[in-house]
Design an enzyme around this catalytic site. Structure first.
Site, mmCIF file in Angstrom:
data_model
loop_
_atom_site.group_PDB
_atom_site.id
_atom_site.type_symbol
_atom_site.label_atom_id
_atom_site.label_comp_id
_atom_site.label_asym_id
_atom_site.label_seq_id
_atom_site.Cartn_x
_atom_site.Cartn_y
_atom_site.Cartn_z
ATOM 1 C CE LYS A 39 -0.318 -0.135 5.075
ATOM 2 N NZ LYS A 39 -1.184 -0.523 6.215
ATOM 3 N NE ARG A 137 -6.798 0.328 10.922
ATOM 4 C CZ ARG A 137 -5.549 0.161 10.510
ATOM 5 N NH1 ARG A 137 -4.701 1.164 10.522
ATOM 6 N NH2 ARG A 137 -5.137 -1.010 10.096
ATOM 7 C CG HIS A 166 -3.812 -3.914 12.110
ATOM 8 N ND1 HIS A 166 -2.782 -4.475 11.375
ATOM 9 C CD2 HIS A 166 -3.444 -2.634 12.341
ATOM 10 C CE1 HIS A 166 -1.844 -3.562 11.179
ATOM 11 N NE2 HIS A 166 -2.218 -2.437 11.751
ATOM 12 C CG MET A 314 8.065 23.741 -1.610
ATOM 13 S SD MET A 314 6.886 24.664 -2.615
ATOM 14 C CE MET A 314 5.899 25.451 -1.361
HETATM 15 C C1 LIG Z 1 -0.378 -1.509 6.913
HETATM 16 C C2 LIG Z 1 -0.882 -2.790 7.425
HETATM 17 C C3 LIG Z 1 0.004 -3.863 7.654
HETATM 18 C C4 LIG Z 1 1.518 -3.721 7.564
HETATM 19 O O1 LIG Z 1 1.970 -3.007 8.691
HETATM 20 P P1 LIG Z 1 3.537 -2.841 8.999
HETATM 21 O O2 LIG Z 1 3.583 -2.301 10.361
HETATM 22 O O3 LIG Z 1 4.051 -1.881 7.980
HETATM 23 O O4 LIG Z 1 4.147 -4.184 8.865
HETATM 24 C C5 LIG Z 1 -0.539 -5.071 8.008
HETATM 25 N N1 LIG Z 1 -1.877 -5.220 8.177
HETATM 26 C C6 LIG Z 1 -2.755 -4.213 7.987
HETATM 27 C C7 LIG Z 1 -4.200 -4.453 8.190
HETATM 28 C C8 LIG Z 1 -2.282 -2.953 7.629
HETATM 29 O O5 LIG Z 1 -3.147 -1.958 7.468
#
Ligand SMILES: *Cc1c(COP(=O)(O)O)cnc(C)c1O
Length: 382
Positions: A39, A137, A166, A314
Site C-alpha cells: 500500500k 479501527r 490488526h 520547499m
Molecule cells: C499496513 C498494514 C500492515 C503492515 O503493517 P507494517 O507495520 O508496515 O508491517 C498489516 N496489516 C494491515 C491491516 C495494515 O493496514
C-alpha cells in the site's frame, strides 16, 4: 547514458533485490506464507515496480489499502491474489468482483452488501473477515464474532478465504496488549470450529508482530515496513536480518563560505557560529523531505555526517560542512550509505519527531525513482 542530463539529480534509488531478499528472510523466520503489503506506493518505493519484481521472485499474494491500488496492480499485469485491507464502500463492491480482488468484510451489513452484488453478478466473492480485537479501527467487535462468522461461513455467494485482525501495539515488545489481542482473535476464530466450518487462513502479524511476537504468526503474516528493510520503531528488535531497500540521494547545487554571525534560511533561525562552509541541496518539503528536520537532521557528503543548517525550504535546504570540502555536483546522501557511513530512515524519523513509515510514504512523485536489480553496481546487462 543519454538520459543523464534530463533527469533530476535528486533521486530515490530502490534496490529491488533487497526487497525480494527481505521477503525470503521474513518467510524463513515466520515459517508461514507471507502477504507482502504494498500500500501507499509500496511505502514510497513504487507500487508497480515493487509488485512486479516480487511477483517474479516468490510472492504468492499482495495486500493493499484501497481498491484503486489493487486495480493499478491488475492493470500492470499482476495476477496474484490481492487483498484490499481497507473498509469497503458499497458502490465499489462491483470493482472487487470485476477485478477478482479479495474483499475485507468488516461488518454484517457489508457482508450482505457483498452477497447481494455477488449474486447479481453471478460471481462468488473471496472474502476475509475482519475482527476488531482492540485496534478500534474497522472490524466486528471480537465479542460479537459468533453470529458474524456463522453468517459468512453459511453464505452461498461468499467464500471465506481468511479471517484477520490488526495489532495496535506490536512495535513494543513489552506491551501486554498483543497477548490480549491474540487471545481475543483465537476465540473469534474458534467459532469456525464450533459450527464445523473449515478454518480459513488466520492472519494477525504486522512487522511488529513478526519481529516480537512469534505466537501471532498463525497461518500467514502481513509485513509492510519490514519488507523494505526498515524497523517499525527505533526501539524495535531486529529479529530478522533485513536490508534497507531505499536510498535518497541528491547533489550539491551551491557552495559558499558563510561568515561568523551570518544567518541561513527562512526566519534566520540558524547563525553561523564561526566562518564556515555551507552547501545547498536541491530537495525540500515539497518533495516530502520533512521541514521538521530544520537544524536537526544530518546528511552524508564524502562519507561524513554534516548537520542541516536552518529551515528546510520547499525545494532546497542548507548544510553546514564546517571545514570539509565539497564541490558542485558532489553526491549528498540523505538516506542510505556512502563510503562506509550510513543514515537510516529510523534515524531520520527520530530527528523529525515522527515514525519511519511517515518519512517513507511522504517522499512524493516529484522525486524520480531508479530501480536496481542484480547485486552490486557494475554488471549492467539489463
Ligand atoms: C499496513 C498494514 C500492515 C503492515 O503493517 P507494517 O507495520 O508496515 O508491517 C498489516 N496489516 C494491515 C491491516 C495494515 O493496514
Amino acid at each position: 547514458m543519454s538520459t543523464t542530463f534530463t533527469r533530476r539529480p535528486t533521486r530515490i534509488v530502490v534496490d529491488l533485490d533487497a526487497i525480494a531478499g527481505n521477503l525470503r528472510a521474513i518467510g524463513a523466520h515466520a515459517g508461514v506464507p507471507v502477504m507482502p503489503i504494498v500500500k501507499a506506493n509500496a511505502y514510497g518505493h513504487g507500487l508497480v515496480p515493487v509488485a512486479r519484481h516480487l511477483q517474479a521472485h516468490g510472492a504468492t499474494r499482495f495486500g493493499v489499502a484501497f481498491v484503486e491500488e489493487a486495480i493499478a496492480l491488475r492493470e500492470a499485469g499482476v495476477g496474484l491474489p490481492i487483498l484490499v485491507l481497507g473498509g469497503i464502500f458499497g458502490p465499489q463492491v462491483e470493482l472487487f468482483l470485476r477485478y477478482g480482488l479479495e474483499i475485507t468484510v468488516s461488518s454484517l451489513s457489508k457482508l450482505r452488501q457483498v452477497e447481494q452484488l455477488a449474486e447479481a453478478m453471478g460471481r462468488r466473492a473471496a472474502i476475509h473477515l475482519k475482527i476488531d480485537t482492540g485496534m478500534g479501527r474497522i472490524g466486528v467487535q471480537h465479542a460479537n464474532a459468533g453470529p458474524f462468522v456463522e453468517a459468512a461461513a453459511g453464505s452461498r455467494w461468499c467464500e471465506v478465504v481468511g479471517v484477520y485482525s490488526h495489532l495496535a501495539c506490536a512495535d513494543d515488545p513489552a506491551s501486554p496488549m498483543t497477548a490480549l489481542q491474540l487471545e481475543r482473535f483465537l476465540e473469534a476464530c474458534a467459532h469456525f470450529d464450533r459450527i464445523g466450518a473449515p478454518m480459513p487462513a488466520r492472519h494477525l502479524a504486522n512487522s511488529g508482530g513478526i519481529l516480537h511476537f512469534p505466537q501471532t504468526h498463525l497461518d500467514m503474516v502481513r509485513p509492510g515496513i519490514l519488507l523494505y528493510g526498515v524497523l517499525p520503531d527505533a526501539a524495535a528488535r531486529a529479529a530478522v536480518a533485513v536490508r534497507p531497500a531505499l536510498s535518497l540521494v541528491s547533489q550539491v547545487v551551491y557552495f559558499k563560505v558563510v561568515r561568523a554571525g551570518s544567518t541561513v534560511s527562512y526566519g534566520a533561525t540558524w547563525t553561523a557560529p564561526r566562518d564556515t562552509r555551507v552547501i545547498t541541496v536541491p530537495i525540500g518539503y515539497g518533495d516530502g523531505w520533512p521541514r521538521a528536520l530544520s537544524s536537526r537532521g544530518q546528511v552524508l557528503v564524502h562519507g561524513r555526517r554534516h548537520p542541516i543548517a536552518g529551515r528546510v525550504c520547499m525545494d532546497q535546504f542548507m548544510v553546514d560542512i564546517g571545514d570539509a570540502s565539497a564541490f558542485n555536483e558532489d553526491e549528498v546522501v540523505l538516506v542510505g550509505g556512502q563510503e562506509g557511513e550510513a543514515i537510516r530512515v529510523e534515524e531520520v524519523a527520530v530527528d523529525a519527531g515522527t515514525i519511519p513509515y511517515e518519512i517513507l510514504v511522504q517522499l512524493n512523485e516529484r522525486i524520480p525513482r531508479e530501480y536496481r536489480v542484480g547485486a552490486a553496481p557494475g554488471p549492467a546487462s539489463d
